[in-house]
Design a protein around this motif. Structure first.
Motif, PDB file in Angstrom:
ATOM      1  N   SER A  33     -80.727 -13.632   0.263  1.00 28.21           N
ATOM      2  CA  SER A  33     -79.641 -13.403  -0.767  1.00 28.21           C
ATOM      3  C   SER A  33     -79.680 -12.183  -1.300  1.00 28.21           C
ATOM      4  N   HIS A  78     -74.605 -19.729  -2.259  1.00 26.33           N
ATOM      5  CA  HIS A  78     -74.032 -19.791  -3.765  1.00 26.33           C
ATOM      6  C   HIS A  78     -74.978 -19.671  -4.683  1.00 26.33           C
ATOM      7  N   GLN A  88     -83.513 -24.124   6.860  1.00 25.11           N
ATOM      8  CA  GLN A  88     -83.661 -25.457   6.308  1.00 25.11           C
ATOM      9  C   GLN A  88     -84.468 -26.457   6.840  1.00 25.11           C
ATOM     10  N   LYS A 123     -76.559 -20.912  -7.997  1.00 27.25           N
ATOM     11  CA  LYS A 123     -76.430 -22.146  -8.720  1.00 27.25           C
ATOM     12  C   LYS A 123     -77.641 -22.039  -9.843  1.00 27.25           C
ATOM     13  N   SER A 170     -73.623 -28.732   6.189  1.00 24.05           N
ATOM     14  CA  SER A 170     -75.184 -28.699   5.974  1.00 24.05           C
ATOM     15  C   SER A 170     -75.341 -29.905   4.743  1.00 24.05           C
ATOM     16  N   TYR A 189     -83.796 -31.861   1.281  1.00 23.80           N
ATOM     17  CA  TYR A 189     -83.689 -30.683   2.275  1.00 23.80           C
ATOM     18  C   TYR A 189     -83.816 -29.292   1.479  1.00 23.80           C
ATOM     19  N   GLU A 190     -84.904 -28.592   1.915  1.00 22.67           N
ATOM     20  CA  GLU A 190     -85.187 -27.295   1.098  1.00 22.67           C
ATOM     21  C   GLU A 190     -84.632 -26.116   1.897  1.00 22.67           C
ATOM     22  N   GLN A 191     -84.272 -24.941   1.479  1.00 23.24           N
ATOM     23  CA  GLN A 191     -83.705 -23.653   1.960  1.00 23.24           C
ATOM     24  C   GLN A 191     -84.595 -22.591   1.412  1.00 23.24           C
ATOM     25  N   LYS A 204     -78.142 -21.559  -2.691  1.00 28.35           N
ATOM     26  CA  LYS A 204     -78.166 -22.557  -1.940  1.00 28.35           C
ATOM     27  C   LYS A 204     -77.002 -22.301  -0.799  1.00 28.35           C
ATOM     28  N   HIS A 262     -74.642 -23.168   2.282  1.00 27.73           N
ATOM     29  CA  HIS A 262     -73.597 -23.994   2.751  1.00 27.73           C
ATOM     30  C   HIS A 262     -73.099 -23.685   4.305  1.00 27.73           C
ATOM     31  N   SER A 306     -80.485 -24.725  -9.754  1.00 25.55           N
ATOM     32  CA  SER A 306     -81.549 -24.698  -8.274  1.00 25.55           C
ATOM     33  C   SER A 306     -81.347 -23.280  -7.461  1.00 25.55           C
ATOM     34  N   GLY A 326     -82.827 -19.309   1.664  1.00 24.78           N
ATOM     35  CA  GLY A 326     -81.665 -18.503   1.774  1.00 24.78           C
ATOM     36  C   GLY A 326     -81.573 -17.324   2.890  1.00 24.78           C
TER      37      GLY A 326
END
Length: 271
Positions: free
Chosen positions: A126, A248, A58, A250, A270, A65-67, A256, A258, A253, A69
């Motif tokens: 992911s 997750h 992250q 989504k 987070s 905030y960008e991720q 995501k 967590h 987006s 995975g």
């Protein structure tokens, strides 16, 4: 010594559910879960060596905030072999993957295994999750299912791993099937991670330690104990951090991550 449970690709919207207890010496300096200023990592931090036991990629970009995975966790391997002074910190394996662009399998294959004391490492994104150790377990992608491991081989049947697997199947996974929102099943997950029941004498593993120590380490949650001293000594070791990590899906987006952690009833989350 640590324990990790991974529900991998069991739920369409939650491809990853990871539960973890971090067991460590009580005096080892540690920073609680936070966004690192020097690396694109969200994790707790071992202040002594600079790495981490569990984290996600992250970073902050223009206030957001960008991720991507990526996630990873490491456990030590308990086999009675003492770590050498020249060995690198196992926490570097987690930070190395989180800041890498290699696939989980490619990263696991390029590790110089002999640079580290005994470890079990799980790295993933992911799409793929891979486990590897430096005690004879080659990099292997995880199949869809529930995986529970501690400080032995991934397929070892220890009392604590069997207990955690059984309780998750009975008490947590059904709740996630009903409602995958974290608040619905979080308390049940932390309750299972807090199980202090120790193994009976005939279920203790043989990892090169005395029977008393093996039994003290045989529960899912390790209450503070004194290592190598009398019962009147101050506790020196125990479970210090309990964590839940999810990925997750989504629609708006994409993926995501967590990550939440609990240390002595303090919870960090987070973004």
């Amino acid at each position: 010594m640590c324990i990790v449970a991974i529900a991998w690709q069991l739920f369409d919207e939650l491809p990853l559910v990871l539960l973890s207890n971090r067991d460590e010496f009580l005096q080892r300096p540690t920073e609680r879960l936070h966004q690192w200023a020097d690396q694109p990592i969200y994790a707790g931090r071992d202040s002594q060596s600079g790495g981490t036991w569990l984290g996600i990629h992250q970073h902050q970009h223009q206030g957001v905030y960008e991720q991507n995975g990526r996630w990873a966790a490491v456990l030590n391997f308990r086999d009675g072999i003492q770590a050498r002074e020249d060995e690198r910190s196992r926490g570097e394996l987690v930070t190395g993957f989180l800041t890498s662009e290699l696939s989980p399998l490619a990263f696991a294959r390029q590790i110089d295994l002999q640079d580290y004391a005994g470890f079990n490492l799980i790295v993933g994104d992911s799409q793929q999750a891979v486990i590897v150790n430096n005690r004879g377990h080659a990099p292997t992608p995880l199949y869809a299912g529930l995986h529970v491991l501690s400080n032995g081989q991934p397929d070892d049947s220890w009392f604590k791993t069997d207990k955690l697997r059984g309780r998750l199947r009975q008490e947590v996974l059904p709740l996630i099937s009903e409602d995958n929102r974290l608040h619905y099943w979080q308390d049940a997950a932390f309750n299972v991670l807090s199980d202090t029941n120790a193994a009976p004498a005939d279920r203790l593993p043989d990892t090169g330690m005395g029977a008393d120590v093996e039994q003290a380490l045989s529960s899912i949650y390790i209450e503070p104990i004194a290592f190598g001293a009398t019962a009147q000594s101050m506790p020196t070791y125990g479970t210090r951090t309990q964590s839940i990590l999810t990925l997750h899906h989504k629609e708006e987006s994409g993926i995501k991550a967590h990550l939440i952690s609990r240390e002595t009833n303090n919870i960090a989350r987070s973004n």
